[in-house]
Design a protein around this motif. Sequence first.
Motif, PDB file in Angstrom:
ATOM      1  N   THR A 207       7.050   8.373  19.206  1.00  0.00           N
ATOM      2  CA  THR A 207       6.602   9.065  17.996  1.00  0.00           C
ATOM      3  C   THR A 207       5.075   9.212  17.967  1.00  0.00           C
ATOM      4  OG1 THR A 207       6.545   6.950  16.837  1.00  0.00           O
ATOM      5  CG2 THR A 207       8.550   8.263  16.622  1.00  0.00           C
ATOM      6  N   ASP A 208       4.589  10.233  17.253  1.00  0.00           N
ATOM      7  CA  ASP A 208       3.149  10.426  17.096  1.00  0.00           C
ATOM      8  C   ASP A 208       2.550   9.405  16.139  1.00  0.00           C
ATOM      9  OD1 ASP A 208       3.102  12.634  18.804  1.00  0.00           O
ATOM     10  OD2 ASP A 208       3.622  14.019  17.184  1.00  0.00           O
ATOM     11  N   TYR A 209       3.331   8.982  15.170  1.00  0.00           N
ATOM     12  CA  TYR A 209       2.868   7.966  14.235  1.00  0.00           C
ATOM     13  C   TYR A 209       4.069   7.205  13.690  1.00  0.00           C
ATOM     14  CZ  TYR A 209       4.242  11.476  10.779  1.00  0.00           C
ATOM     15  OH  TYR A 209       4.949  12.394  10.053  1.00  0.00           O
ATOM     16  N   HIS A 210       3.828   5.981  13.298  1.00  0.00           N
ATOM     17  CA  HIS A 210       4.868   5.151  12.700  1.00  0.00           C
ATOM     18  C   HIS A 210       4.208   4.042  11.900  1.00  0.00           C
ATOM     19  CE1 HIS A 210       4.177   3.644  16.870  1.00  0.00           C
ATOM     20  NE2 HIS A 210       4.010   2.502  16.214  1.00  0.00           N
ATOM     21  N   VAL A 211       4.992   3.345  11.110  1.00  0.00           N
ATOM     22  CA  VAL A 211       4.452   2.273  10.273  1.00  0.00           C
ATOM     23  C   VAL A 211       4.121   1.054  11.134  1.00  0.00           C
ATOM     24  CG1 VAL A 211       4.938   0.681   8.371  1.00  0.00           C
ATOM     25  CG2 VAL A 211       5.731   3.062   8.250  1.00  0.00           C
ATOM     26  N   ALA A 212       2.929   0.528  10.953  1.00  0.00           N
ATOM     27  CA  ALA A 212       2.544  -0.717  11.623  1.00  0.00           C
ATOM     28  C   ALA A 212       3.129  -1.884  10.839  1.00  0.00           C
ATOM     29  CB  ALA A 212       1.030  -0.831  11.697  1.00  0.00           C
ATOM     30  N   TYR A 213       3.976  -2.643  11.469  1.00  0.00           N
ATOM     31  CA  TYR A 213       4.711  -3.720  10.805  1.00  0.00           C
ATOM     32  C   TYR A 213       4.735  -4.864  11.787  1.00  0.00           C
ATOM     33  CZ  TYR A 213       8.425  -5.394   7.586  1.00  0.00           C
ATOM     34  OH  TYR A 213       9.170  -6.078   6.656  1.00  0.00           O
ATOM     35  N   ARG A 214       4.177  -5.985  11.434  1.00  0.00           N
ATOM     36  CA  ARG A 214       3.967  -7.059  12.399  1.00  0.00           C
ATOM     37  C   ARG A 214       4.891  -8.250  12.153  1.00  0.00           C
ATOM     38  NH1 ARG A 214       2.148  -3.490  14.716  1.00  0.00           N
ATOM     39  NH2 ARG A 214      -0.023  -3.045  15.234  1.00  0.00           N
ATOM     40  N   ALA A 215       5.294  -8.886  13.239  1.00  0.00           N
ATOM     41  CA  ALA A 215       6.034 -10.137  13.119  1.00  0.00           C
ATOM     42  C   ALA A 215       5.138 -11.146  12.396  1.00  0.00           C
ATOM     43  CB  ALA A 215       6.422 -10.667  14.495  1.00  0.00           C
ATOM     44  N   GLY A 216       5.716 -11.884  11.472  1.00  0.00           N
ATOM     45  CA  GLY A 216       4.953 -12.809  10.660  1.00  0.00           C
ATOM     46  C   GLY A 216       4.658 -12.269   9.276  1.00  0.00           C
ATOM     47  N   PHE A 217       4.947 -10.979   9.055  1.00  0.00           N
ATOM     48  CA  PHE A 217       4.726 -10.379   7.735  1.00  0.00           C
ATOM     49  C   PHE A 217       5.710 -10.974   6.731  1.00  0.00           C
ATOM     50  CE2 PHE A 217       5.763  -6.832   4.738  1.00  0.00           C
ATOM     51  CZ  PHE A 217       4.564  -6.854   4.038  1.00  0.00           C
ATOM     52  N   ARG A 218       5.198 -11.357   5.553  1.00  0.00           N
ATOM     53  CA  ARG A 218       6.022 -11.964   4.512  1.00  0.00           C
ATOM     54  C   ARG A 218       5.979 -11.125   3.249  1.00  0.00           C
ATOM     55  NH1 ARG A 218       7.099 -17.508   5.013  1.00  0.00           N
ATOM     56  NH2 ARG A 218       6.242 -18.462   6.886  1.00  0.00           N
ATOM     57  N   HIS A 219       7.071 -11.166   2.513  1.00  0.00           N
ATOM     58  CA  HIS A 219       7.094 -10.517   1.213  1.00  0.00           C
ATOM     59  C   HIS A 219       8.204 -11.132   0.364  1.00  0.00           C
ATOM     60  CE1 HIS A 219      10.708  -8.124   2.228  1.00  0.00           C
ATOM     61  NE2 HIS A 219      10.175  -8.024   3.427  1.00  0.00           N
ATOM     62  N   PRO A 220       8.139 -10.985  -0.965  1.00  0.00           N
ATOM     63  CA  PRO A 220       9.186 -11.552  -1.822  1.00  0.00           C
ATOM     64  C   PRO A 220      10.556 -10.968  -1.486  1.00  0.00           C
ATOM     65  CG  PRO A 220       7.278 -10.900  -3.114  1.00  0.00           C
ATOM     66  CD  PRO A 220       7.070 -10.337  -1.740  1.00  0.00           C
ATOM     67  N   LEU A 221      11.578 -11.768  -1.657  1.00  0.00           N
ATOM     68  CA  LEU A 221      12.931 -11.307  -1.347  1.00  0.00           C
ATOM     69  C   LEU A 221      13.369 -10.142  -2.225  1.00  0.00           C
ATOM     70  CD1 LEU A 221      14.840 -14.660  -0.732  1.00  0.00           C
ATOM     71  CD2 LEU A 221      14.456 -12.839   0.938  1.00  0.00           C
ATOM     72  N   ASP A 222      12.816 -10.064  -3.429  1.00  0.00           N
ATOM     73  CA  ASP A 222      13.265  -9.007  -4.340  1.00  0.00           C
ATOM     74  C   ASP A 222      12.445  -7.724  -4.238  1.00  0.00           C
ATOM     75  OD1 ASP A 222      10.923  -9.938  -5.434  1.00  0.00           O
ATOM     76  OD2 ASP A 222      11.745 -10.304  -7.439  1.00  0.00           O
ATOM     77  N   ARG A 223      11.648  -7.615  -3.168  1.00  0.00           N
ATOM     78  CA  ARG A 223      10.900  -6.382  -2.916  1.00  0.00           C
ATOM     79  C   ARG A 223      11.143  -5.941  -1.483  1.00  0.00           C
ATOM     80  NH1 ARG A 223       4.872  -7.151  -3.913  1.00  0.00           N
ATOM     81  NH2 ARG A 223       4.888  -4.967  -3.237  1.00  0.00           N
ATOM     82  N   GLY A 224      11.399  -4.649  -1.307  1.00  0.00           N
ATOM     83  CA  GLY A 224      11.630  -4.124   0.029  1.00  0.00           C
ATOM     84  C   GLY A 224      13.092  -4.181   0.416  1.00  0.00           C
ATOM     85  N   ALA A 225      13.472  -3.264   1.294  1.00  0.00           N
ATOM     86  CA  ALA A 225      14.877  -3.147   1.691  1.00  0.00           C
ATOM     87  C   ALA A 225      15.384  -4.401   2.388  1.00  0.00           C
ATOM     88  CB  ALA A 225      15.060  -1.929   2.605  1.00  0.00           C
TER      89      ALA A 225
END
Length: 213
Positions: A120-138
């Motif tokens: 792909t020409d572009y995509h979301v940068a998403y790194r191992a180790g990224f944390r977020h609340p369980l009730d946010r995000g798919a």
Amino acid sequence: MTAETSQTLDRGLRVLKLLADTDHGLTVTELSNKLGVNRTVVYRLLATLEQHALVRRDLGGRARVGLGVLRLGRQVHPLVREAAMPALRSLAEDIGATAHLTLVDGSEALAVAVVEPTWTDYHVAYRAGFRHPLDRGAAGKAILAARQGKSNEPGYTLTHGELEAGASGAAAALVGVTGLEGSVGVVMLADSVPERVGPRVMDAAREVADALR
């Protein structure tokens, strides 16, 4: 039990499993009843597990899982990541979006494996180790739906803009993997997730679950 197995080790592992399944710990008597052995045996098992910091006892005498289990647990993520990578690579290349495996870590969702597409020409940068609340995000919401026993039709979760502005996500929970809560998903720069992505994410989640059984 067979002739090749250790009864003492089996009992010790059963103690750890019983303690892991409770938030308030268990007394020697409760463990004795659950294991079907006398209290003396339980005392010896607990003393041995305490020496290795796998069990601790509070002031009231209730046994709980010890911090030594955390040291063992640190080695789990690399093994899980290795097992999941083939399915994640296939998913990322097929969809043209960043694919990830996310596991529950306390009250948060933790990305333990991430694969970005190569074409792909572009995509979301998403790194191992990224944390977020369980009730946010798919990823987290898919895990919560599975935890709560919801049917979650059509079997996957879609979100938009919850973790990053302009990004959409799709995720499906891992099903049938004992002792592990997690999900497989993709994140993409789009206003909405294409129709074929949800079912494809479900397929990838099943592949990862099969690899971890």
